[in-house]
Design a protein around this motif. Structure first.
Motif, PDB file in Angstrom:
ATOM      1  N   TYR A  26      29.967  55.320  60.473  1.00 27.51           N
ATOM      2  CA  TYR A  26      29.109  54.913  59.359  1.00 27.51           C
ATOM      3  C   TYR A  26      29.970  54.477  57.682  1.00 27.51           C
ATOM      4  O   TYR A  26      30.351  54.512  57.528  1.00 27.51           O
ATOM      5  CB  TYR A  26      28.727  56.526  59.108  1.00 27.51           C
ATOM      6  CG  TYR A  26      27.208  56.733  57.312  1.00 27.51           C
ATOM      7  CD1 TYR A  26      25.874  56.581  57.771  1.00 27.51           C
ATOM      8  CD2 TYR A  26      27.509  56.378  56.590  1.00 27.51           C
ATOM      9  CE1 TYR A  26      24.735  56.221  56.944  1.00 27.51           C
ATOM     10  CE2 TYR A  26      26.678  56.367  55.234  1.00 27.51           C
ATOM     11  CZ  TYR A  26      25.805  56.887  55.823  1.00 27.51           C
ATOM     12  OH  TYR A  26      24.400  56.884  54.896  1.00 27.51           O
ATOM     13  N   THR A  35      15.379  59.856  68.039  1.00 24.79           N
ATOM     14  CA  THR A  35      16.004  59.395  66.511  1.00 24.79           C
ATOM     15  C   THR A  35      16.709  60.199  65.868  1.00 24.79           C
ATOM     16  O   THR A  35      17.657  61.322  66.141  1.00 24.79           O
ATOM     17  CB  THR A  35      14.494  60.613  65.397  1.00 24.79           C
ATOM     18  OG1 THR A  35      14.501  61.985  66.348  1.00 24.79           O
ATOM     19  CG2 THR A  35      12.822  59.645  66.298  1.00 24.79           C
ATOM     20  N   ASP A  47      20.515  50.650  55.885  1.00 18.81           N
ATOM     21  CA  ASP A  47      20.120  50.971  57.249  1.00 18.81           C
ATOM     22  C   ASP A  47      20.740  50.419  58.605  1.00 18.81           C
ATOM     23  O   ASP A  47      20.402  50.461  59.185  1.00 18.81           O
ATOM     24  CB  ASP A  47      19.149  51.282  56.621  1.00 18.81           C
ATOM     25  CG  ASP A  47      18.901  52.175  55.719  1.00 18.81           C
ATOM     26  OD1 ASP A  47      19.323  53.001  55.509  1.00 18.81           O
ATOM     27  OD2 ASP A  47      17.726  51.899  55.156  1.00 18.81           O
ATOM     28  N   LEU A  48      20.296  49.029  58.244  1.00 17.23           N
ATOM     29  CA  LEU A  48      20.097  48.114  59.394  1.00 17.23           C
ATOM     30  C   LEU A  48      22.201  48.118  60.292  1.00 17.23           C
ATOM     31  O   LEU A  48      22.099  48.298  61.368  1.00 17.23           O
ATOM     32  CB  LEU A  48      20.146  46.837  59.026  1.00 17.23           C
ATOM     33  CG  LEU A  48      19.713  45.754  61.111  1.00 17.23           C
ATOM     34  CD1 LEU A  48      18.242  46.489  61.418  1.00 17.23           C
ATOM     35  CD2 LEU A  48      19.493  44.613  59.988  1.00 17.23           C
ATOM     36  N   ASN A  96      24.321  50.504  59.728  1.00 18.92           N
ATOM     37  CA  ASN A  96      24.309  51.784  60.505  1.00 18.92           C
ATOM     38  C   ASN A  96      23.785  51.747  61.649  1.00 18.92           C
ATOM     39  O   ASN A  96      24.119  52.933  62.182  1.00 18.92           O
ATOM     40  CB  ASN A  96      24.422  52.789  59.094  1.00 18.92           C
ATOM     41  CG  ASN A  96      25.485  53.264  57.822  1.00 18.92           C
ATOM     42  OD1 ASN A  96      25.706  52.943  58.738  1.00 18.92           O
ATOM     43  ND2 ASN A  96      25.001  53.284  56.903  1.00 18.92           N
ATOM     44  N   ASP A  97      21.798  51.554  61.565  1.00 16.26           N
ATOM     45  CA  ASP A  97      21.731  51.811  62.954  1.00 16.26           C
ATOM     46  C   ASP A  97      22.400  50.607  64.138  1.00 16.26           C
ATOM     47  O   ASP A  97      22.165  51.721  65.196  1.00 16.26           O
ATOM     48  CB  ASP A  97      20.398  50.716  63.148  1.00 16.26           C
ATOM     49  CG  ASP A  97      19.117  51.187  63.971  1.00 16.26           C
ATOM     50  OD1 ASP A  97      19.314  52.470  63.645  1.00 16.26           O
ATOM     51  OD2 ASP A  97      18.984  50.575  64.767  1.00 16.26           O
ATOM     52  N   TYR A  98      22.746  49.869  63.563  1.00 14.01           N
ATOM     53  CA  TYR A  98      23.534  49.054  64.885  1.00 14.01           C
ATOM     54  C   TYR A  98      25.082  50.031  65.195  1.00 14.01           C
ATOM     55  O   TYR A  98      25.385  49.602  66.257  1.00 14.01           O
ATOM     56  CB  TYR A  98      23.851  47.706  63.913  1.00 14.01           C
ATOM     57  CG  TYR A  98      23.183  46.559  65.107  1.00 14.01           C
ATOM     58  CD1 TYR A  98      23.177  46.368  65.628  1.00 14.01           C
ATOM     59  CD2 TYR A  98      22.771  45.818  64.165  1.00 14.01           C
ATOM     60  CE1 TYR A  98      22.205  45.521  66.228  1.00 14.01           C
ATOM     61  CE2 TYR A  98      21.974  45.030  64.244  1.00 14.01           C
ATOM     62  CZ  TYR A  98      21.598  44.485  65.865  1.00 14.01           C
ATOM     63  OH  TYR A  98      21.370  43.398  66.514  1.00 14.01           O
ATOM     64  N   PHE A 133      25.205  53.138  64.732  1.00 14.55           N
ATOM     65  CA  PHE A 133      24.718  54.610  65.673  1.00 14.55           C
ATOM     66  C   PHE A 133      24.387  54.010  67.286  1.00 14.55           C
ATOM     67  O   PHE A 133      24.983  55.225  68.310  1.00 14.55           O
ATOM     68  CB  PHE A 133      23.257  54.575  65.183  1.00 14.55           C
ATOM     69  CG  PHE A 133      22.878  56.343  66.243  1.00 14.55           C
ATOM     70  CD1 PHE A 133      23.073  57.054  65.883  1.00 14.55           C
ATOM     71  CD2 PHE A 133      21.925  55.335  67.126  1.00 14.55           C
ATOM     72  CE1 PHE A 133      22.371  57.979  66.750  1.00 14.55           C
ATOM     73  CE2 PHE A 133      21.255  56.402  67.997  1.00 14.55           C
ATOM     74  CZ  PHE A 133      20.991  57.644  68.107  1.00 14.55           C
ATOM     75  N   LYS A 134      23.955  53.444  67.523  1.00 16.36           N
ATOM     76  CA  LYS A 134      23.471  52.502  68.797  1.00 16.36           C
ATOM     77  C   LYS A 134      24.440  51.958  69.704  1.00 16.36           C
ATOM     78  O   LYS A 134      24.957  52.366  70.685  1.00 16.36           O
ATOM     79  CB  LYS A 134      22.853  50.826  68.738  1.00 16.36           C
ATOM     80  CG  LYS A 134      20.897  52.054  68.800  1.00 16.36           C
ATOM     81  CD  LYS A 134      20.169  50.480  68.311  1.00 16.36           C
ATOM     82  CE  LYS A 134      19.012  50.589  67.961  1.00 16.36           C
ATOM     83  NZ  LYS A 134      18.479  50.532  67.141  1.00 16.36           N
TER      84      LYS A 134
END
Length: 688
Positions: free
Chosen positions: A278, A387, A535-536, A538-540, A542-543
């Motif tokens: 993160y 989600t 946010d972007l 951390n979304d990457y 996560f994926k």
């Protein structure tokens, strides 16, 4: 003279006088001496309503009510229960049959009760009201012949009975609705099952041996025999054919994680928690103005619209002056430009353009850390929808240690002979944290390394200005405030974007960090516009982590999954379809049941609906009626004489007879009838 012989010829009884009102029922056969004195002197009818008729009328109404309640309880019982499969409550054909039986039973019971009430009230009206024979015939047949309701004479004579008949006939239609209140629909049945799912655990190292720790690490751990530990190497081909960097590139370009096969079936869901990488970021922004009166300068000026630097030291000596001993010094430092406005001043002939642009510069600094992810995985027809929420924990620890050769000392990691140990090594909390955060750093670095470098582009509208030439009087066309990225072609025919600078492997313009991502419509701007935020990123990450779960499969765990199975169930979706017809029919019928009960009490005797004995017992005794009916003695509506149809009769006590002790009741014309009296006996005298 011969004697004349005489025969004893029995006397011939005289022919009845049809014009006389005297009855003929007391006549006896020839040679009869009349009634025996041992017989009762008179045959009389009994006053009294008895118990059968009122009981049957009330019982029919109660049965109809009970059938309606049973129908409602049946549907409420099976509502939401399975209609198919081994767990079905009842086969659909059985439910349909039972529903039709209950509905028909309700109709039969209610119509039977109404028929009894109808009959009692009809005979009450026949006593108090003189009506034509044709009208009486219509009233007797109205419950079986709905066309009678179209005759004004019947409605005018007794509207109450006509309404009762309409309710009786209408109940046959009303009882057709309740079976439709239950339907079979497709629903989702949930069950719970323990399944094995892919997960991630950066601390997992098998049995804790050197060989197990190396197997579950995401980068190379080189054993150090001299110091008894390992040295971290980059993921530069020594691990799995550089799998982690290839996954990172795929995730960045596609904007999605790798496809994942459902571990629990076609339709299911489960929730999992895991700790993953993160980033914690800080943002700042400023604006500046670009101005130029030189057309060539505008055409040739390349703006560095993105500048990214990923810094992740592995050697403490190179960062000794920044060393803090606690947290990692790794960071992503990125900046990007966004044009807010661009104005072109139309020049005079052969004069250059005046250009003014307001541009915002955003700066982002992100530090690697770790957080706890709570993920809800839902598979619908094998299509995954995820989600998640995340709770940050802390920054990663410092991985560039100030020790000899950067060795992480773990006694037992290697053997004396120099081989990697197969028995559990002596890990401390610090070395365990190092192993964990080293895996987090491997994921973070593999992703952000593709963002290292610069990207250049031209001012919006500048290339359109070049195409227009020096004699332009309109100015460039600005479809959007997107930077212009030129594609250049070499002499050998190789074409590529001219934007990437310093690092040809920079993928920033092919990722979701570019607002033009997935915009492929013709004539719409696809120029780069970058946005970098926490946010972007951390979304990457996560994926990226979930992709590693599927690709490596090293950290599988067990959880409880909700299995959703499509099944057919009974649905009592329209209760009013059952309740309203039953309720309205019962409610409308109740007044007529009361009316029939009152008529029964007033009559003093019960009337039989459609009984032959009652017809012959009540239709004899009137000479006028006998004479009129004789013309239609063959039966059938075609042979009825007009005189009979138009004859007005009423039911009551026949007058003008010789009997005084026993009266006679029956149908007769108005001049032959007086109202019945309960104090009198009605029948026929034998020998009084």
């Amino acid at each position: 003279m011969p004697a004349v012989a005489f025969q004893n010829v029995p006397p011939v009884p005289p022919r009845p006088d049809w014009n006389s009102s005297r009855p003929t029922l007391n006549s006896y056969p020839t040679n009869s001496s009349g009634p025996s004195r041992k017989e009762a002197p008179a045959i009389t009818s009994k006053w009294g309503i008895g118990w059968r008729t009122p009981t049957l009328m009330i019982l029919c109404y109660i049965l109809a009510l009970l059938f309606a309640i049973a129908h409602l309880m049946l549907f409420r019982t099976i509502d939401g229960r399975e209609a198919d499969g081994p767990q079905r409550i009842a086969p659909q054909e059985y439910v349909t049959t039972a529903s039709n039986i209950l509905s028909n039973a309700f109709g039969i019971a209610l119509r039977s009760g109404l028929a009894i009430a109808f009959c009692q009230h009809l005979w009450h009206l026949l006593r108090v009201q003189t009506m034509k024979v044709s009208t009486i015939e219509d009233l007797f047949s109205v419950r079986t012949n709905p066309f009678v309701l179209l005759k004004w004479a019947a409605i005018r004579a007794t509207p109450t009975l006509c309404i009762c008949a309409m309710i009786s006939l209408g109940s046959q239609v009303a009882t057709g609705f309740p079976p439709g209140a239950i339907t079979v629909i497709s629903s989702q049945k949930d069950s719970f099952q323990s399944v094995q799912i892919p997960s991630f655990n950066a601390s997992f190292m098998g049995n804790g041996s050197g060989i197990a720790a190396q197997a579950f690490a995401l980068n190379t751990l080189l054993p150090d025999v001299v110091n008894g530990g390992f040295i971290t190497k980059n993921f530069d081909g020594f691990r799995g054919n550089n799998l982690i960097t290839r996954i990172a590139r795929q995730v960045l370009i596609s904007g999605e994680d790798l496809p994942s096969t459902s571990p629990c079936g076609t339709n299911c869901s489960y929730t999992m928690d895991f700790e993953g990488p993160y980033m914690q970021c800080a943002n700042s922004s400023s604006t500046f103005t670009f101005q130029s009166t030189d057309t060539s300068t505008v055409l040739l000026t390349n703006f560095t619209i993105y500048e990214g630097k990923w810094f992740s030291p592995t050697n403490a000596d190179s960062v000794r002056i920044f060393y803090n001993g606690t947290y990692t010094l790794a960071n992503l430092n990125a900046s990007f430009l966004t044009p807010l406005s661009v104005n072109y001043t139309i020049p005079e002939l052969f004069d250059p353009y005046d250009v003014t642009a307001l541009i915002r510069r955003d700066n982002v600094t992100c530090v690697p850390g770790r957080g706890v992810f709570t993920v809800n995985n839902v598979y619908t027809d094998n299509v995954l929808n995820r989600t998640y929420t995340v709770n940050p924990i802390s920054k990663l620890i410092n991985l560039a240690l100030l020790n000899k050769n950067g060795v992480i000392q773990v006694p037992g990691f290697t053997t004396i002979s120099g081989a990697i140990g197969t028995q559990p090594a002596n890990w401390t909390q610090k070395t365990l944290d190092y192993y964990r955060d080293n895996n987090y750093m491997a994921i973070t670095s593999s992703l952000l390394s593709w963002l290292d470098g610069n990207f250049q582009a031209f001012l919006p509208g500048s290339q359109d200005m070049q195409r227009r030439g020096i004699n332009d009087t309109e100015g460039p066309v600005l479809n959007s405030l997107a930077w212009e990225d030129l594609v250049t072609t070499s002499a050998t025919g190789v074409s590529h974007s001219s934007g990437t600078v310093n690092n040809a492997a920079n993928l920033i313009d092919s990722t979701r960090f570019n607002k033009a991502f997935n915009q492929y419509a013709a004539f719409n701007s696809s120029g780069p516009q970058f946005i970098i935020n926490q946010d972007l990123i951390n979304d990457y990450l996560f994926k990226m982590t979930t992709s590693l779960m599927s690709a490596y499969g090293n950290w599988n765990t067990t959880t409880s999954a909700t299995i959703t199975t499509p099944t057919n169930i009974y649905s009592f979706s329209s209760p009013l379809t059952l309740i309203l017809p039953y309720f309205l029919t019962l409610a409308l019928s109740f007044p007529f049941m009361v009316l029939g009960s009152l008529a029964l009490i007033r009559n003093g005797v019960s009337a039989t609906d459609g009984g032959f004995i009652q017809l012959i017992s009540t239709s004899t005794g009137s000479a006028a009626l006998d004479n009129a009916a004789a013309g239609g003695c063959l039966g059938g509506s075609e042979s009825l004489p007009k005189e009979l149809e138009e004859l007005e009769i009423r039911y009551g006590e026949l007058i003008g007879r010789d009997d005084t002790a026993v009266k006679r009741a029956g149908f007769g014309v108005e001049r032959e009838i007086v109202p019945l009296r309960r104090s009198e006996s009605y029948g026929i005298a034998r020998w009084i």
